[in-house]
Enzyme design. Structure first.
Site, PDB file in Angstrom:
ATOM      1  N   CYS A  62      55.536   9.289   4.938  1.00 21.74           N
ATOM      2  CA  CYS A  62      55.827  10.281   5.980  1.00 21.74           C
ATOM      3  C   CYS A  62      54.799  11.405   6.057  1.00 21.74           C
ATOM      4  CB  CYS A  62      57.225  10.825   5.793  1.00 21.74           C
ATOM      5  SG  CYS A  62      58.415   9.484   5.641  1.00 21.74           S
ATOM      6  N   HIS A 112      58.778  20.256   7.476  1.00 25.15           N
ATOM      7  CA  HIS A 112      59.067  18.817   7.408  1.00 25.15           C
ATOM      8  C   HIS A 112      60.514  18.630   7.869  1.00 25.15           C
ATOM      9  CE1 HIS A 112      58.567  14.707   6.217  1.00 25.15           C
ATOM     10  NE2 HIS A 112      59.457  14.755   5.257  1.00 25.15           N
ATOM     11  N   HIS A 152      62.866  11.603  13.000  1.00 25.02           N
ATOM     12  CA  HIS A 152      61.823  11.499  11.978  1.00 25.02           C
ATOM     13  C   HIS A 152      60.974  10.281  12.317  1.00 25.02           C
ATOM     14  CE1 HIS A 152      59.463  11.573   8.525  1.00 25.02           C
ATOM     15  NE2 HIS A 152      60.376  11.609   7.564  1.00 25.02           N
TER      16      HIS A 152
END
Lengths: 109, 743
Positions: free
Chosen positions: B167, B300, B337
């Site tokens: 990620c 994040h 996400h």
């Protein structure tokens, strides 16, 4: 006497079930070097390795998810999520108790 | 100073960065039920799906990921006013050296996962015609496939790289682009990442109990997890002076960046927030900024129970009392996400927030968690942003931070001195190789033992040599990588070191087994413990965790030249000062499926031939010369120069090495082929003695790493004064020049 025999049988069944769970944990969580025959029924499964006594397995939250999935696959029982799951995941004994309880509850329905 | 001159994004909110930005400010949540496949039995069917992905072509290496990426990269290039075809000249990009760095994790998974569930079945149980068609579709599967598609459509590019750090891939692609500019390898670079939704990630995050059934609510008391999204983000970076000369508008500046590893756990973040805090501090130091200069943090903020408090702790560690002043928001409650793409999309949106002077909100946040005590943004607001951070944290603890500054703000109010770029000398201090013939280290590596005639696999006893408890989650590739890296390090404590791992195909067989289980048993019985191994960056994460290496960690891939690519990547990052030391690992495991795919597509020799595809690995400890000398470490060889090229027409002049061979020079080749032979024949090194590693190490995609290890050992033994290592395939390649260390 009849009651004793039934209790004996239950205890035998549970011993077998506990051994089956131990074999499952060792093989599916890749606990190489652990022998299912010598795993402690009541040693804590989770937490830092060694923190739960010398026999603790030191499993973590990723293992808990894996164990829950394995319980469902192997024994057909759904482990509840969240705080309810904590006492079930305490030890091999508590997992065996839960499997028996869940199977029994299903049988009565 | 580095300028951002182009931005592009494709998200569930819109097909462009501009459209995404407008809806982001309005607080729209682009969550709806997935339409790409039936998602019965999943914890959540809600996703951030990109609407209207249309490809003019299908098949080959084209995938949903590549097409989403292509749209975003095109937008970024157009925004920057960079055109490949310029009126009045036949030279691409009017002579500018333009690079492409692309991050990813799912690549063609959406296209290949149903195929994979078939391929794992024994031959004979599947119609051979269907099997062959399926094997041909596997071209889109490798991590490098979307990058190759973009390079073909948008290029030629002077330099091309594919990477993954889960990620944080998008952020790391931008970091690598910045490093290329600082090394003057390119004049401009388009860098970013793309990831499409697929069953592997849906079922994996479902199994990890990480999906919020009601849609992600970052920082909220009632958050239950993330919502998966898909998309792509790309930035065009160039030096400020070059942008001004070209007349391009400077949207904002990239002032600082850093990547650090937690070395903690393959899925769970370290609650202490130490690694992200170190990354933020390093990014500030590089920029010459302090927390007082930061006016916005794009978090994040995944919405998982563990990430959000950890990120809050990390920010509090660095910002202290200043944290209450700084607005913090996460885009993941609106676009989901987007995994590998997240860092690049959010970098794009952070750049826009600086440019437009507006802070986007955290969509879905209603009731803030006291454990996430931050200056939350409920609705978008105007604000002058002098500088902003964008955080991205990946599986395996790969944490990257980007620091963008306003186009006009030249210096920090606090007068810190920004980091000065420098080109460091890079040396090789330790090497090890692992082949079916055994595990070797140091100068022994150049003994080149013959492979055992039977058995194409690495000896099980060698792979069993790790601590059983700590290695229990390592899949085969990770285990091979960790064994060889541990051997090379030989007990050296290298906490600061990064991990650069080259692997062309990753865990194809494991992905196949995972998909078969999903198809046969349903999402409830997907294995949460198996999922992390399918993430391409996972072997780098495992090496970092097992060996306690806390520098930047990532995986690179370039098909047959993945080994050479990894050494080149490590060389570039150490040379640019991104880290003092890097453990470079090239690794490829045996895979029945990969071998079948290669034999169908390229007619590769089947097993039994002397050049049969085997498995193998090499580990090479790179160090800046200064760090090696300071630690008193013996030096095997110095990497004098690396030439990398991509695509047949791209700047052929750049392929020429700076210098000819001398007495005692050798050529060391991983696996020979026509392209390698042609490169050597055209160079002044054609007359040098040649060592071919695949004769001894087997033929596989990591053999280029073995070639560099062998060349280092030959130089250290005095068997060669310098060595040229060449790997080439499909029009691209690498030539690495090693020589005796000075002094």
């Amino acid at each position: 006497m009849v009651g004793d025999a039934a209790a004996n049988r239950t205890s035998m069944l549970r011993t077998d079930l506990k051994y089956e769970i131990k074999k499952l944990l060792v093989s599916e969580l890749n606990l190489a070097g652990r022998d299912p025959a010598t795993l402690d029924d009541d040693a804590p499964l989770f937490g830092e390795s060694g923190a739960g006594g010398p026999n603790g397995l030191g499993l973590d939250s990723l293992d808990a998810l894996q164990v829950a999935m394995l319980m469902e696959e192997r024994f057909g029982v759904r482990v509840p999520e969240g705080d309810e799951a904590r006492p079930i995941f305490r030890s091999v004994s508590s997992l065996a108790e839960f499997v028996e309880f869940a199977r029994g509850a299903r049988g009565k329905r | 100073m580095i300028a951002v001159t182009g931005l592009g994004a494709v998200t569930a909110l819109g097909g462009s960065a501009v459209e995404t930005w407008e809806r982001l400010l309005r607080g729209d949540r682009a969550f709806r039920e997935i339409s790409l496949f039936a998602a019965d039995g999943y914890r959540s069917r809600i996703v951030g799906e990109v609407a209207g992905v249309v490809s003019r072509q299908t098949g080959g290496d084209i995938s949903r990921t590549s097409e989403i990426g292509l749209a975003a990269a095109r937008e970024a290039l157009e925004c920057a006013g960079l055109a490949r075809d310029v009126v009045g000249t036949s030279v691409p990009w009017a002579g500018l050296r333009v690079g492409l760095v692309m991050g990813g994790s799912t690549a063609g998974m959406f296209e290949t996962e149903s195929i994979l569930s078939v391929l794992i079945r024994p031959e004979g149980t599947v119609d051979p015609v269907i099997r062959e068609q399926a094997l041909c579709r596997m071209l889109s599967h490798p991590l490098s496939a979307p990058t190759d598609r973009l390079a073909r459509e948008l290029g030629p590019f002077a330099r091309v790289r594919s990477l993954s750090s889960a990620c944080s891939s998008g952020s790391n692609a931008i970091i690598v682009g910045a490093a290329w500019l600082e090394l003057d390898l390119v004049d401009a670079v388009v860098c970013g990442a793309a990831d499409a939704l697929c069953k592997v990630t849906m079922s994996g995050f479902h199994a990890l109990s990480a999906l919020d059934p009601n849609g992600a609510r970052p920082f909220d008391k009632n958050r239950k997890g993330l919502t998966l999204g898909e998309g792509a983000g790309f930035l065009v970076l160039e030096r400020v002076e070059a942008a001004r000369t070209r007349g391009a508008r400077v949207i904002c500046t990239l002032r600082g960046w850093a990547s650090r590893s937690e070395a903690h756990h393959i899925t769970n973040p370290d609650a202490s927030g130490q690694a992200p805090a170190r990354a933020i501090e390093a990014a500030l130091t590089r920029a010459g900024f302090t927390v007082a200069d930061i006016d916005y943090v794009n978090a994040h903020g995944t919405g998982t129970p563990l990430n959000d408090p950890m990120e809050t702790t990390a920010l509090a560690r660095v910002f202290g009392d200043d944290l209450s002043r700084v607005p913090v928001s996460s885009c993941k409650g609106q676009i989901g996400h987007t995994l590998a793409a997240a860092g690049a999309i959010e970098a794009t949106l952070t750049a826009m927030s600086i440019d437009k002077g507006e802070v986007p909100p955290t969509g879905g946040l209603v009731d803030p968690d006291p454990a996430c005590s931050l200056h939350h943004v409920r609705t978008a607001g105007k604000r002058t942003i002098r500088a902003a951070l964008s955080n991205s944290f990946g599986f395996g603890g790969m944490d990257s931070v980007l620091l963008f500054g306003h186009a006009l703000a030249a210096v920090s109010a606090n007068g810190q001195v920004p980091w000065q770029p420098a080109r460091r000398r890079v040396v090789i201090t330790r090497v090890a190789t692992l082949t079916p013939a055994g595990l070797l280290d140091g100068v022994e590596v150049s003994r080149l033992p013959l492979l055992p005639p039977s058995g194409e696999a690495i000896d099980a006893d060698v792979l069993g040599g790790l601590d059983a408890d700590r290695a229990r989650r390592l899949d085969r590739t990770s285990r091979i990588a960790t064994v060889v890296a541990r051997k090379a390090l030989a007990g050296v404590v290298a906490e600061d070191a990064g991990v650069i791992l080259g692997s062309a195909f990753g865990a194809v067989d494991a992905t196949s087994a995972f998909m078969r289980r999903l198809a046969e048993k349903g999402p409830r019985l997907v294995s949460p413990a198996d999922f992390p191994s399918l993430v391409p960056s996972s072997p780098a994460g495992h090496v970092s965790i097992y060996l306690g290496l806390k520098g930047p960690a990532m995986v690179v891939a370039d098909l047959a030249t993945s080994g050479e690519c990894a050494v080149t990547h490590g060389f570039e990052l150490v040379r640019a000062g991104e880290m003092d030391r890097a453990v470079v690992v090239a690794v490829e495991e045996r895979s029945v499926i990969v071998e079948q795919v290669l034999s169908v597509l390229f007619g590769a020799p089947t097993s039994g031939a002397t050049t049969a595809r085997r498995e193998g690995a090499a580990a090479i400890l790179l160090s800046s010369e200064q760090a090696a000398r300071a630690s008193g470490s013996p030096i095997l060889a110095e990497i004098e120069d690396v030439v990398a090229w991509a695509g047949d027409e791209a700047n052929p002049g750049q392929r020429t090495l700076a210098r000819p061979p001398e007495a005692g020079s050798v050529v060391v080749v991983g696996a020979p082929n026509d392209a390698v032979d042609e490169y050597i024949a055209r160079s002044s090194w054609a007359g040098c003695p040649r060592v071919v590693c695949s004769d001894h190490a087997g033929s596989h995609e990591a053999v280029g790493g073995i070639a560099v290890a062998v060349a280092s050992a030959m130089i250290a033994r005095g068997e060669a004064t310098s060595a040229l290592c060449v790997g080439s395939a499909r029009g691209s390649g690498y030539a690495l020049l090693l020589r005796e260390p000075l002094g």
